[in-house]
Design a protein around this motif. Structure first.
Motif, PDB file in Angstrom:
ATOM      1  N   SER A   1       0.730  -1.100   0.005  1.00 16.76           N
ATOM      2  CA  SER A   1      -0.004  -0.083   0.059  1.00 16.76           C
ATOM      3  C   SER A   1       0.746   1.073   0.126  1.00 16.76           C
ATOM      4  O   SER A   1       0.600   2.208   0.631  1.00 16.76           O
ATOM      5  CB  SER A   1      -0.872   0.010   1.299  1.00 16.76           C
ATOM      6  OG  SER A   1      -0.204  -0.392   2.430  1.00 16.76           O
TER       7      SER A   1
ATOM      8  N   PHE B   1       3.099  -4.545  21.397  1.00 20.48           N
ATOM      9  CA  PHE B   1       2.893  -5.166  19.983  1.00 20.48           C
ATOM     10  C   PHE B   1       4.051  -6.345  19.995  1.00 20.48           C
ATOM     11  O   PHE B   1       5.143  -6.128  20.322  1.00 20.48           O
ATOM     12  CB  PHE B   1       3.031  -4.399  18.978  1.00 20.48           C
ATOM     13  CG  PHE B   1       2.001  -3.478  18.266  1.00 20.48           C
ATOM     14  CD1 PHE B   1       1.519  -2.747  19.324  1.00 20.48           C
ATOM     15  CD2 PHE B   1       1.696  -3.404  17.112  1.00 20.48           C
ATOM     16  CE1 PHE B   1       0.232  -1.791  19.063  1.00 20.48           C
ATOM     17  CE2 PHE B   1       0.903  -2.562  16.682  1.00 20.48           C
ATOM     18  CZ  PHE B   1       0.115  -1.673  17.598  1.00 20.48           C
TER      19      PHE B   1
ATOM     20  N   GLU C   1       8.669  -3.462   7.175  1.00 23.09           N
ATOM     21  CA  GLU C   1       8.904  -2.953   5.790  1.00 23.09           C
ATOM     22  C   GLU C   1       9.304  -1.409   5.570  1.00 23.09           C
ATOM     23  O   GLU C   1       8.883  -0.541   6.286  1.00 23.09           O
ATOM     24  CB  GLU C   1       7.185  -2.898   5.166  1.00 23.09           C
ATOM     25  CG  GLU C   1       6.808  -4.223   5.432  1.00 23.09           C
ATOM     26  CD  GLU C   1       5.122  -4.132   5.078  1.00 23.09           C
ATOM     27  OE1 GLU C   1       4.530  -2.898   4.642  1.00 23.09           O
ATOM     28  OE2 GLU C   1       4.291  -5.165   5.317  1.00 23.09           O
TER      29      GLU C   1
ATOM     30  N   ARG D   1      -4.777  18.407   1.157  1.00 21.29           N
ATOM     31  CA  ARG D   1      -3.767  18.122   0.098  1.00 21.29           C
ATOM     32  C   ARG D   1      -2.570  19.253   0.169  1.00 21.29           C
ATOM     33  O   ARG D   1      -1.342  19.157  -0.198  1.00 21.29           O
ATOM     34  CB  ARG D   1      -4.557  18.169  -1.338  1.00 21.29           C
ATOM     35  CG  ARG D   1      -3.730  17.892  -2.645  1.00 21.29           C
ATOM     36  CD  ARG D   1      -4.459  17.729  -3.843  1.00 21.29           C
ATOM     37  NE  ARG D   1      -5.591  18.559  -4.143  1.00 21.29           N
ATOM     38  CZ  ARG D   1      -5.499  19.889  -4.156  1.00 21.29           C
ATOM     39  NH1 ARG D   1      -4.392  20.824  -3.959  1.00 21.29           N
ATOM     40  NH2 ARG D   1      -6.765  20.535  -4.317  1.00 21.29           N
TER      41      ARG D   1
ATOM     42  N   SER E   1       0.081   5.740   4.121  1.00 22.29           N
ATOM     43  CA  SER E   1      -0.743   4.957   3.512  1.00 22.29           C
ATOM     44  C   SER E   1      -0.393   3.555   3.904  1.00 22.29           C
ATOM     45  O   SER E   1      -0.377   2.592   3.209  1.00 22.29           O
ATOM     46  CB  SER E   1      -0.595   5.019   1.842  1.00 22.29           C
ATOM     47  OG  SER E   1       0.704   5.174   1.746  1.00 22.29           O
ATOM     48  N   ALA E   2      -0.347   3.317   5.298  1.00 23.91           N
ATOM     49  CA  ALA E   2       0.057   1.994   5.908  1.00 23.91           C
ATOM     50  C   ALA E   2      -1.022   1.087   5.602  1.00 23.91           C
ATOM     51  O   ALA E   2      -0.625  -0.325   5.778  1.00 23.91           O
ATOM     52  CB  ALA E   2       0.500   2.236   7.267  1.00 23.91           C
ATOM     53  N   ASP E   3      -2.199   1.285   5.615  1.00 21.96           N
ATOM     54  CA  ASP E   3      -3.332   0.112   5.715  1.00 21.96           C
ATOM     55  C   ASP E   3      -4.141   0.091   4.553  1.00 21.96           C
ATOM     56  O   ASP E   3      -4.979  -0.621   4.606  1.00 21.96           O
ATOM     57  CB  ASP E   3      -4.208   0.308   6.863  1.00 21.96           C
ATOM     58  CG  ASP E   3      -4.935   1.822   6.547  1.00 21.96           C
ATOM     59  OD1 ASP E   3      -4.589   2.479   5.588  1.00 21.96           O
ATOM     60  OD2 ASP E   3      -6.108   1.840   7.363  1.00 21.96           O
ATOM     61  N   GLY E   4      -3.721   0.493   3.414  1.00 20.48           N
ATOM     62  CA  GLY E   4      -4.131   0.424   2.069  1.00 20.48           C
ATOM     63  C   GLY E   4      -5.818   0.969   1.935  1.00 20.48           C
ATOM     64  O   GLY E   4      -6.271   0.948   0.774  1.00 20.48           O
ATOM     65  N   LYS E   5      -6.243   1.001   3.012  1.00 22.60           N
ATOM     66  CA  LYS E   5      -7.775   1.790   3.146  1.00 22.60           C
ATOM     67  C   LYS E   5      -7.524   3.054   3.060  1.00 22.60           C
ATOM     68  O   LYS E   5      -6.701   3.893   2.417  1.00 22.60           O
ATOM     69  CB  LYS E   5      -8.353   1.368   4.237  1.00 22.60           C
ATOM     70  CG  LYS E   5      -9.795   0.771   4.401  1.00 22.60           C
ATOM     71  CD  LYS E   5     -10.390  -0.002   3.055  1.00 22.60           C
ATOM     72  CE  LYS E   5     -12.025   0.306   2.853  1.00 22.60           C
ATOM     73  NZ  LYS E   5     -12.719  -0.836   2.450  1.00 22.60           N
TER      74      LYS E   5
ATOM     75  N   ARG F   1      -6.388   6.790   3.725  1.00 24.40           N
ATOM     76  CA  ARG F   1      -4.938   7.636   4.146  1.00 24.40           C
ATOM     77  C   ARG F   1      -5.092   8.239   5.610  1.00 24.40           C
ATOM     78  O   ARG F   1      -6.174   8.644   5.882  1.00 24.40           O
ATOM     79  CB  ARG F   1      -4.617   8.739   3.200  1.00 24.40           C
ATOM     80  CG  ARG F   1      -4.408   8.041   1.803  1.00 24.40           C
ATOM     81  CD  ARG F   1      -3.758   9.183   0.940  1.00 24.40           C
ATOM     82  NE  ARG F   1      -5.083   9.790   0.608  1.00 24.40           N
ATOM     83  CZ  ARG F   1      -5.429  11.090  -0.113  1.00 24.40           C
ATOM     84  NH1 ARG F   1      -4.291  11.819  -0.626  1.00 24.40           N
ATOM     85  NH2 ARG F   1      -6.481  11.377  -0.496  1.00 24.40           N
TER      86      ARG F   1
ATOM     87  N   VAL G   1       2.288  -0.637  13.276  1.00 20.97           N
ATOM     88  CA  VAL G   1       0.853  -0.866  12.673  1.00 20.97           C
ATOM     89  C   VAL G   1       0.309  -2.343  12.903  1.00 20.97           C
ATOM     90  O   VAL G   1       1.057  -3.263  12.692  1.00 20.97           O
ATOM     91  CB  VAL G   1       0.891  -0.937  11.299  1.00 20.97           C
ATOM     92  CG1 VAL G   1      -0.724  -0.932  10.871  1.00 20.97           C
ATOM     93  CG2 VAL G   1       1.180   0.881  10.815  1.00 20.97           C
TER      94      VAL G   1
ATOM     95  N   ALA H   1      -4.473  -0.337  14.459  1.00 19.61           N
ATOM     96  CA  ALA H   1      -3.989   0.499  15.454  1.00 19.61           C
ATOM     97  C   ALA H   1      -2.607   0.890  14.830  1.00 19.61           C
ATOM     98  O   ALA H   1      -1.926   0.164  14.545  1.00 19.61           O
ATOM     99  CB  ALA H   1      -3.862  -0.118  16.787  1.00 19.61           C
TER     100      ALA H   1
ATOM    101  N   PHE I   1       0.552   3.380  16.004  1.00 22.99           N
ATOM    102  CA  PHE I   1       1.736   4.267  16.911  1.00 22.99           C
ATOM    103  C   PHE I   1       2.730   4.516  16.125  1.00 22.99           C
ATOM    104  O   PHE I   1       3.503   4.439  15.246  1.00 22.99           O
ATOM    105  CB  PHE I   1       1.885   3.512  18.183  1.00 22.99           C
ATOM    106  CG  PHE I   1       0.695   3.162  18.926  1.00 22.99           C
ATOM    107  CD1 PHE I   1       0.548   4.017  19.827  1.00 22.99           C
ATOM    108  CD2 PHE I   1      -0.012   1.900  18.503  1.00 22.99           C
ATOM    109  CE1 PHE I   1      -0.655   3.571  20.794  1.00 22.99           C
ATOM    110  CE2 PHE I   1      -1.025   1.449  19.497  1.00 22.99           C
ATOM    111  CZ  PHE I   1      -1.570   2.239  20.478  1.00 22.99           C
TER     112      PHE I   1
ATOM    113  N   VAL J   1       7.689   0.503   8.218  1.00 23.92           N
ATOM    114  CA  VAL J   1       6.416   0.211   9.018  1.00 23.92           C
ATOM    115  C   VAL J   1       6.635  -0.946   9.582  1.00 23.92           C
ATOM    116  O   VAL J   1       7.141  -1.983   9.072  1.00 23.92           O
ATOM    117  CB  VAL J   1       5.321   0.388   7.907  1.00 23.92           C
ATOM    118  CG1 VAL J   1       4.001  -0.518   8.881  1.00 23.92           C
ATOM    119  CG2 VAL J   1       4.872   1.404   7.378  1.00 23.92           C
TER     120      VAL J   1
END
Lengths: 150, 150
Positions: A71, A119, A125, B59, B71-75, B77, B91, B97, B99, B127
């Motif tokens: 992502s 965690f 990554e 923006r 954009s760590a979670d693909g969903k 931002r 993550v 979650a 941090f 990440v």
DNA sequence: TTCCATGCAAAGTGTTTGCAATAAT
DNA sequence: ATTATTGCAAACACTTTGCATGGAA
């Protein structure tokens, strides 16, 4: 080592024509296609394959750990079939071009326990961001041609 | 060092009521809100602010380098107002979650020139992925409650 | 007056889902 | 028969955009 299709067979996964088509598209080591690009190419192999099936198949492959999900660009996810060699990614801020790079030794990079918030950590990554040669030439050219302020 | 609002003022940015509301929501160091969450909170300060303005403002802030985009979670931002101290992110694979963690020394991590594909590199983002304490307890619980295959 | 920022609503992406039809065991 | 997979289309979530309005310089 072995390619995706071989691993899926070895794992005894129910290989339908559609799943095989997706796995064939994902053959190779330095591929970072979006779901739609995978669908497009899969249609070349199996014309009646649907987008839904491609998305379902990709989700399953990711859940099985046979494909990595990237992502890095905030927009569409990209799928990376290279799960056998740890590697990292180089991403162009200008055009989004994405390349594999070998991973440095990440064993020393994990934060000290005091900063882990309880965690467990199972992956590190790294994304290297910068500009590819052609975006260096013509400063920053986002998809819409707008210039960043500054 | 200084907070976002102060930096924007110092920079002479045209601070409308809407932009101020967004900047106020982004006050703080360990915040990683989505655009919609920012809109929701901004509405608390300025009820008539629109989503479009929040997106536009975000923006611009990102283009100015005053806010980081994750954009760590693909969903969706997430927007990180902490641009003054280099840091990395932890993550949770289970619940998403996120941090901040201090950054290790990244000066030795860049790939050798031979692997850079001619890129310049201006940032190294790390990440750390794993499971937060509550997701360790009850295995993996994605947003929809489905279990990963295994 | 000139320009820029705003709000609305519509359109655009990318992705998931409900469900009936189909194929596999 | 029974169960799993597929395709379609609709729904969804997130984000951007066109355009008329309104406010600031």
């Amino acid at each position: 080592m072995s390619d995706l299709l071989t691993r899926l067979r070895a794992r005894g996964w129910h290989l339908t024509a559609q799943r095989r088509a997706v796995a064939e598209v994902l053959h190779g080591e330095h591929l970072h296609l979006t779901a739609d690009e995978i669908h497009e190419r899969a249609v070349g192999v199996l014309p009646e394959i649907s987008r839904a099936t491609v998305y379902n198949t990709l989700r399953e492959l990711v859940e099985m750990g046979e494909v990595l999900e990237l992502s890095a660009d905030g927009k569409a996810r990209r799928f990376d079939p290279n799960v056998t060699e740890t590697h990292q990614h180089l991403v162009c801020r200008g055009c989004g071009a994405l390349f594999d790079v070998p991973s440095p030794d990440v064993s020393e990079l994990a934060p000290p326990r005091a900063h882990r918030h309880g965690f467990t950590i199972d992956a590190v990554e790294i994304v290297y961001r910068g500009l590819c040669p052609s975006c260096q030439a013509e400063p920053v050219r986002p998809p819409d041609g707008r210039r960043p302020a500054g």
